[in-house]
Write a protein that holds these residues in place. Sequence first.
Motif, PDB file in Angstrom:
ATOM      1  N   THR A 167      74.752  94.134 140.924  1.00 19.23           N
ATOM      2  CA  THR A 167      74.795  93.963 142.386  1.00 19.23           C
ATOM      3  C   THR A 167      73.361  93.794 142.900  1.00 19.23           C
ATOM      4  O   THR A 167      72.407  94.239 142.259  1.00 19.23           O
ATOM      5  N   THR A 168      73.243  93.155 144.040  1.00 16.04           N
ATOM      6  CA  THR A 168      71.919  92.904 144.616  1.00 16.04           C
ATOM      7  C   THR A 168      71.873  93.563 145.996  1.00 16.04           C
ATOM      8  O   THR A 168      72.853  93.503 146.739  1.00 16.04           O
ATOM      9  N   SER A 169      70.741  94.204 146.299  1.00 16.13           N
ATOM     10  CA  SER A 169      70.577  94.865 147.609  1.00 16.13           C
ATOM     11  C   SER A 169      69.366  94.275 148.313  1.00 16.13           C
ATOM     12  O   SER A 169      68.405  93.851 147.656  1.00 16.13           O
ATOM     13  N   GLU A 222      67.245  95.753 135.236  1.00 16.87           N
ATOM     14  CA  GLU A 222      67.036  96.053 136.662  1.00 16.87           C
ATOM     15  C   GLU A 222      65.872  95.215 137.190  1.00 16.87           C
ATOM     16  O   GLU A 222      64.883  95.013 136.485  1.00 16.87           O
ATOM     17  N   LEU A 223      66.003  94.715 138.402  1.00 20.69           N
ATOM     18  CA  LEU A 223      64.863  94.092 139.086  1.00 20.69           C
ATOM     19  C   LEU A 223      64.531  95.013 140.249  1.00 20.69           C
ATOM     20  O   LEU A 223      65.379  95.252 141.108  1.00 20.69           O
ATOM     21  N   GLN A 224      63.306  95.548 140.236  1.00 22.27           N
ATOM     22  CA  GLN A 224      62.944  96.496 141.289  1.00 22.27           C
ATOM     23  C   GLN A 224      62.679  95.763 142.609  1.00 22.27           C
ATOM     24  O   GLN A 224      62.580  94.543 142.634  1.00 22.27           O
ATOM     25  N   TRP A 225      62.498  96.539 143.675  1.00 24.24           N
ATOM     26  CA  TRP A 225      62.312  95.948 145.012  1.00 24.24           C
ATOM     27  C   TRP A 225      61.195  94.918 144.994  1.00 24.24           C
ATOM     28  O   TRP A 225      60.056  95.241 144.654  1.00 24.24           O
ATOM     29  N   HIS A 226      61.530  93.697 145.363  1.00 26.29           N
ATOM     30  CA  HIS A 226      60.513  92.647 145.357  1.00 26.29           C
ATOM     31  C   HIS A 226      60.802  91.592 146.418  1.00 26.29           C
ATOM     32  O   HIS A 226      61.890  91.538 146.998  1.00 26.29           O
ATOM     33  N   SER A 227      59.789  90.770 146.636  1.00 34.29           N
ATOM     34  CA  SER A 227      59.878  89.652 147.572  1.00 34.29           C
ATOM     35  C   SER A 227      59.451  88.429 146.767  1.00 34.29           C
ATOM     36  O   SER A 227      58.339  88.404 146.222  1.00 34.29           O
ATOM     37  N   ASP A 228      60.344  87.436 146.644  1.00 31.14           N
ATOM     38  CA  ASP A 228      60.030  86.290 145.784  1.00 31.14           C
ATOM     39  C   ASP A 228      58.755  85.607 146.244  1.00 31.14           C
ATOM     40  O   ASP A 228      58.522  85.468 147.446  1.00 31.14           O
ATOM     41  N   GLN A 229      57.964  85.175 145.278  1.00 35.51           N
ATOM     42  CA  GLN A 229      56.778  84.346 145.567  1.00 35.51           C
ATOM     43  C   GLN A 229      55.637  85.097 146.267  1.00 35.51           C
ATOM     44  O   GLN A 229      54.686  84.468 146.719  1.00 35.51           O
ATOM     45  N   LEU A 234      68.047  78.711 137.254  1.00 37.61           N
ATOM     46  CA  LEU A 234      69.173  79.439 136.671  1.00 37.61           C
ATOM     47  C   LEU A 234      68.734  80.886 136.443  1.00 37.61           C
ATOM     48  O   LEU A 234      67.733  81.141 135.756  1.00 37.61           O
ATOM     49  N   ILE A 235      69.459  81.814 137.039  1.00 37.29           N
ATOM     50  CA  ILE A 235      69.188  83.241 136.879  1.00 37.29           C
ATOM     51  C   ILE A 235      70.344  83.756 136.041  1.00 37.29           C
ATOM     52  O   ILE A 235      71.480  83.840 136.523  1.00 37.29           O
ATOM     53  N   SER A 236      70.076  84.048 134.784  1.00 38.47           N
ATOM     54  CA  SER A 236      71.199  84.310 133.882  1.00 38.47           C
ATOM     55  C   SER A 236      70.750  85.029 132.620  1.00 38.47           C
ATOM     56  O   SER A 236      69.600  84.911 132.204  1.00 38.47           O
ATOM     57  N   GLY A 275      66.394  82.595 133.617  1.00 33.18           N
ATOM     58  CA  GLY A 275      65.498  83.750 133.601  1.00 33.18           C
ATOM     59  C   GLY A 275      66.147  85.013 134.124  1.00 33.18           C
ATOM     60  O   GLY A 275      67.269  85.002 134.625  1.00 33.18           O
ATOM     61  N   LEU A 276      65.427  86.094 133.974  1.00 29.00           N
ATOM     62  CA  LEU A 276      65.691  87.417 134.567  1.00 29.00           C
ATOM     63  C   LEU A 276      66.795  88.232 133.889  1.00 29.00           C
ATOM     64  O   LEU A 276      67.099  89.342 134.349  1.00 29.00           O
ATOM     65  N   GLY A 277      67.356  87.727 132.789  1.00 29.13           N
ATOM     66  CA  GLY A 277      68.184  88.521 131.882  1.00 29.13           C
ATOM     67  C   GLY A 277      69.198  89.441 132.543  1.00 29.13           C
ATOM     68  O   GLY A 277      69.891  89.047 133.486  1.00 29.13           O
ATOM     69  N   MET A 305      62.943  92.796 151.242  1.00 31.10           N
ATOM     70  CA  MET A 305      62.783  92.810 149.772  1.00 31.10           C
ATOM     71  C   MET A 305      64.198  92.920 149.217  1.00 31.10           C
ATOM     72  O   MET A 305      65.122  93.304 149.929  1.00 31.10           O
ATOM     73  N   HIS A 306      64.348  92.597 147.938  1.00 33.43           N
ATOM     74  CA  HIS A 306      65.649  92.768 147.308  1.00 33.43           C
ATOM     75  C   HIS A 306      65.476  93.383 145.931  1.00 33.43           C
ATOM     76  O   HIS A 306      64.374  93.351 145.356  1.00 33.43           O
ATOM     77  N   ARG A 307      66.544  93.980 145.433  1.00 29.08           N
ATOM     78  CA  ARG A 307      66.541  94.523 144.068  1.00 29.08           C
ATOM     79  C   ARG A 307      67.897  94.266 143.434  1.00 29.08           C
ATOM     80  O   ARG A 307      68.890  94.098 144.152  1.00 29.08           O
ATOM     81  N   ARG A 308      67.902  94.206 142.095  1.00 28.54           N
ATOM     82  CA  ARG A 308      69.171  93.994 141.386  1.00 28.54           C
ATOM     83  C   ARG A 308      69.399  95.145 140.427  1.00 28.54           C
ATOM     84  O   ARG A 308      68.467  95.580 139.733  1.00 28.54           O
ATOM     85  N   GLU A 309      70.642  95.614 140.368  1.00 30.47           N
ATOM     86  CA  GLU A 309      70.983  96.648 139.392  1.00 30.47           C
ATOM     87  C   GLU A 309      71.220  95.980 138.031  1.00 30.47           C
ATOM     88  O   GLU A 309      71.651  94.827 137.969  1.00 30.47           O
ATOM     89  N   MET A 351      71.802  83.831 151.352  1.00 22.00           N
ATOM     90  CA  MET A 351      70.487  83.255 151.679  1.00 22.00           C
ATOM     91  C   MET A 351      69.653  84.371 152.280  1.00 22.00           C
ATOM     92  O   MET A 351      70.168  85.140 153.088  1.00 22.00           O
ATOM     93  N   TRP A 352      68.395  84.450 151.902  1.00 16.39           N
ATOM     94  CA  TRP A 352      67.570  85.502 152.498  1.00 16.39           C
ATOM     95  C   TRP A 352      66.152  85.016 152.769  1.00 16.39           C
ATOM     96  O   TRP A 352      65.694  84.045 152.178  1.00 16.39           O
ATOM     97  N   ASP A 353      65.526  85.729 153.689  1.00 14.24           N
ATOM     98  CA  ASP A 353      64.173  85.419 154.117  1.00 14.24           C
ATOM     99  C   ASP A 353      63.259  86.487 153.518  1.00 14.24           C
ATOM    100  O   ASP A 353      63.297  87.657 153.924  1.00 14.24           O
ATOM    101  N   LYS A 367      72.888  80.613 140.458  1.00 12.42           N
ATOM    102  CA  LYS A 367      72.021  79.446 140.655  1.00 12.42           C
ATOM    103  C   LYS A 367      71.257  79.670 141.940  1.00 12.42           C
ATOM    104  O   LYS A 367      71.848  80.100 142.938  1.00 12.42           O
ATOM    105  N   ARG A 368      69.948  79.417 141.909  1.00  9.42           N
ATOM    106  CA  ARG A 368      69.188  79.705 143.127  1.00  9.42           C
ATOM    107  C   ARG A 368      68.246  78.576 143.508  1.00  9.42           C
ATOM    108  O   ARG A 368      67.801  77.802 142.662  1.00  9.42           O
ATOM    109  N   THR A 369      67.996  78.518 144.798  1.00  7.50           N
ATOM    110  CA  THR A 369      66.986  77.585 145.301  1.00  7.50           C
ATOM    111  C   THR A 369      65.921  78.399 146.017  1.00  7.50           C
ATOM    112  O   THR A 369      66.165  79.523 146.461  1.00  7.50           O
TER     113      THR A 369
HETATM  114  C1  SIN Z   1      66.258  87.410 142.232  1.00  5.01           C
HETATM  115  O1  SIN Z   1      65.571  88.402 142.383  1.00  5.01           O
HETATM  116  O2  SIN Z   1      65.885  86.318 142.639  1.00  5.01           O
HETATM  117  C2  SIN Z   1      67.581  87.498 141.493  1.00  5.01           C
HETATM  118  C3  SIN Z   1      68.477  88.528 142.058  1.00  5.01           C
HETATM  119  C4  SIN Z   1      69.748  88.673 141.271  1.00  5.01           C
HETATM  120  O3  SIN Z   1      69.805  88.273 140.106  1.00  5.01           O
HETATM  121  O4  SIN Z   1      70.701  89.215 141.838  1.00  5.01           O
END
Ligand code: SIN
Length: 297
Positions: free
Chosen positions: A132-134, A102-109, A83-85, A97-99, A257-261, A250-252, A272-274
């Motif tokens: 929003t997520t980029s 901002e989440l800066q540019w990252h690659s999960d794991q 749960l990302i919330s 998690g993750l409140g 990398m992705h980031r969230r504002e 879904m992303w690879d 919800k994420r897997t």
């Molecule tokens: C994540 O980085 O896995 C979460 C991205 C988001 O909350 O949009």
Amino acid sequence: MPLDSRSRDDSFVRELLGLRLWEPLDGFTADNLRELWARHPVLIVRRQALSERELADFSALFGPLERVVRNEWASPVIPEVGLISNLKDGQAQPIGGLGDGELQWHSDQSYMMSPATGAALYAVELPPEGGTTSWVDLTAAYAGLPDRLKRLVEGRHGVFSYVKRLASYQGVDRVISSEAKRKTPPVLHPLVHTHPVTGRKALYLDSTTTIGIAGMDDASGSPLLDEIYRFATQPEFVYRHDWQVGDVVMWDNGSTMHRREPFDPTARRLMKRTTIFLSRARHIVPDGCLATEEAMA
Ligand code: SIN
């Protein structure tokens, strides 16, 4: 069922049309989806209404699901769903998690030796603005790198540390269990990989975990990483997703990398994420090692 899809702003992102992910997919469609994900690292499916079981079953078509080290973010119903919330339960405890920050540019794991590189994020509740997520295309970024930078990163390994990631989190997310600490020592991963299907090279980066480059002192490694991050995250390589409730993206993580504002902390956001162990035959899967003194030399 033949798969209908269209390009979004950029060829690394594709939107899939006409899918009903709450129903079991036939083998032909599932094979087509696996093929498509190998070539387009970000796939979008809109207008879905999924239970956690359905999200997990769909995700498992692409590989075994990972129960991430943050087990306090796991759904109490299906633990493979995180749960990302920013929402809290009746005892004012975060439900995930993750409140809201901002989440800066990252690659999960990226901090794991053998990362599970697939992810699917399903939008359940969204704030009126922000959040929003980029995603950034690290294959296109590699192709565009000046030759000087290509030469500097080729054959090099980055040092990826979960301790650095934790420092970028807010509040209780900064605290991890001793079990999670034990599972996340610093690791090395090659900064450049070749995709097993397309044969194209991609950068492997995570600005929230890289603390250096093996074999380079900090005075040369840090500025090189900064230069690469500045180059790789230019707008021409980025796709920004405006979420709608019911979206599944879904992303690879092997080539993006992705980031969230950030968003208003008083607004509600529930995703919800897997997390999926993608196949090495179809995706870049970094094969890391522990960042021991010997490996760092
Ligand atoms: C994540 O980085 O896995 C979460 C991205 C988001 O909350 O949009």
